[in-house]
Design an enzyme around this catalytic site. Structure first.
Site, PDB file in Angstrom:
ATOM      1  N   HIS A 245      51.934  75.228  92.109  1.00 25.54           N
ATOM      2  CA  HIS A 245      50.964  76.401  92.127  1.00 25.54           C
ATOM      3  C   HIS A 245      49.855  76.040  93.109  1.00 25.54           C
ATOM      4  CE1 HIS A 245      48.505  80.022  90.903  1.00 25.54           C
ATOM      5  NE2 HIS A 245      47.425  78.798  91.080  1.00 25.54           N
ATOM      6  N   GLU A 246      49.301  74.755  92.790  1.00 27.60           N
ATOM      7  CA  GLU A 246      48.227  74.013  93.798  1.00 27.60           C
ATOM      8  C   GLU A 246      48.785  74.002  95.198  1.00 27.60           C
ATOM      9  OE1 GLU A 246      45.416  74.375  92.373  1.00 27.60           O
ATOM     10  OE2 GLU A 246      46.211  74.780  90.244  1.00 27.60           O
ATOM     11  N   HIS A 249      48.575  76.964  97.398  1.00 26.77           N
ATOM     12  CA  HIS A 249      47.396  77.208  97.982  1.00 26.77           C
ATOM     13  C   HIS A 249      47.087  76.816  99.381  1.00 26.77           C
ATOM     14  CE1 HIS A 249      45.583  79.685  94.742  1.00 26.77           C
ATOM     15  NE2 HIS A 249      45.739  78.673  93.928  1.00 26.77           N
ATOM     16  N   GLU A 298      45.748  84.253  93.707  1.00 29.99           N
ATOM     17  CA  GLU A 298      46.487  83.575  92.638  1.00 29.99           C
ATOM     18  C   GLU A 298      48.124  84.122  92.518  1.00 29.99           C
ATOM     19  OE1 GLU A 298      45.391  80.781  91.124  1.00 29.99           O
ATOM     20  OE2 GLU A 298      43.540  80.921  92.330  1.00 29.99           O
TER      21      GLU A 298
END
Length: 385
Positions: A245-246, A249, A298
């Protein structure tokens, strides 16, 4: 068009935008000047509250009761002014019409508008995996420099507080090993879209001793994980879901997009205030613009992260498990009571539903990456040893 010509044209159009702001400021100034002239003309005729006429010489009613000015009528008695509403001396709207009808000003506004549209369109980039287009005005080197500065400052503060785990710590090694495996698939050519930001990136992973259940990333591939989150995780697959997920970004350049949006909003606020005297407050803009975009980013990171985890041969369904745990932590802390429109992140239940809907589609990604062959070899090795 060469790169030099591109930047020259962008500089030319930027100068035109600045000229438009200047003209807007001149418009506001000219309107105030006409107002002052209107005031002094009335002053000379004895028609203002600051008139030097004696009370006996003042007219009792300067504006009839049926006067339909939007700012209200105002009256005087024999000794002083009595107003029923806010009084503003204006010029009857001649200054705005003169400014707008000026052919030169019209050309400047049209060219400036076209220039801003050109800059917006020319800076659009396609996000890998989701194929959404967004405009980014921040170059990659600047983005990485800001991320590097932020990361070093965070590490320095953690070292000062003695909360930074050393690189040889088991938790640091685990995060680094899983993170680099995710970063490897994120940096390849799969997924399409714009990926220049992934070239030559120096990934770093740090673990900080803290009860906070959180992890974050800054531009340039710098990831920080708190031990409070690691205590919630029970497998490498769950850790991979967090790190994917990070990393997502970075793939989507969400930080650069946010900086661009902030610059655009400040530009609009400046034009509105200097050009037309309209103050735009940051609070409503935050709720109407930044928070929805933050939730969108997100959700997009969830979508990309699930695919990255699957391509790195991790169980993509572990992401739903992680967010279910985070949802329970939210309820304990009382954060779940925050209205959805005031959140920086989507509602946890919604995220879990979206991830579960995406998981069946990731099996093909795992198969294309050869994950089934790796699993078969691992099972074979377990039987032998």
């Amino acid at each position: 068009m060469s790169l030099v010509q591109h930047f020259r044209r962008r500089k030319f159009l930027t100068d035109i935008c600045k000229k438009a702001i200047q003209l807007g400021h001149e418009y506001k100034t000219s309107k105030e000047l006409v107002n002052k002239r209107s005031f002094f003309s009335r002053f000379q005729q004895g028609q203002t509250g600051s008139s030097v006429l004696r009370p006996s010489q003042r007219p009792k009613t300067l504006v009839p009761q049926n006067h339909h000015a939007w700012h209200g009528s105002y009256y005087y008695n024999s000794w002083g002014p009595r107003r029923s509403g806010y009084v503003r001396f204006d010029s009857g709207g001649r200054a705005p019409r003169d400014w707008i009808q000026n052919k030169r000003n019209q050309r400047i506004v049209l060219i400036a508008g076209a220039g801003c549209v050109y800059i917006y369109v020319s800076s659009r980039q396609e996000i890998p995996y989701t194929h959404r287009y967004h405009s980014v005005l921040v170059d990659i080197d600047t983005e990485r420099m800001l991320g590097e500065q932020t990361f070093r400052q965070i590490l320095a503060e953690a070292k000062m507080n003695r909360s930074l785990l050393p690189p040889h710590h088991m938790a640091s090694q685990l995060v680094r090993r899983v993170g680099k495996r995710i970063a490897a698939v994120a940096s390849d050519d799969y997924g399409g879209g714009y990926k220049e930001q992934m070239k030559g990136i120096q990934w770093e992973f740090a673990v900080i001793q803290s009860p906070d259940v959180n992890a974050f990333v800054v531009p340039g591939g710098k990831v920080v994980v708190f031990t409070g989150l690691l205590n919630l995780i029970r497998s490498e697959d769950e850790l991979a879901a967090v790190l994917a997920h990070e990393v997502a970004h970075i793939v989507a350049r969400h930080a650069a997009e946010r900086m661009t949006q902030g610059s655009v909003i400040e530009f609009i606020r400046m034009v509105a205030y200097l050009g037309f005297g309209i103050p735009l407050f940051s609070g409503p803009l935050q709720a109407l613009f930044f928070l929805p975009n933050s939730r969108q980013a997100e959700t997009e990171a969830d979508t990309i992260g699930v695919q990255l985890a699957a391509r790195a041969c991790y169980d993509a369904s572990a992401a739903a498990t992680v967010f279910e745990k985070l949802g329970r932590e939210e309820k304990k802390s009382g954060m779940s009571s925050i209205p959805a429109f005031l959140r920086t992140h989507p509602v946890t239940e919604e995220r879990v539903r979206n991830i579960k809907a995406m998981v069946p589609k990731t099996s093909l990604l795992a198969e294309e990456s050869g994950c089934n062959d790796m699993q078969s070899f691992a099972d074979y090795a377990k039987r032998i040893f």
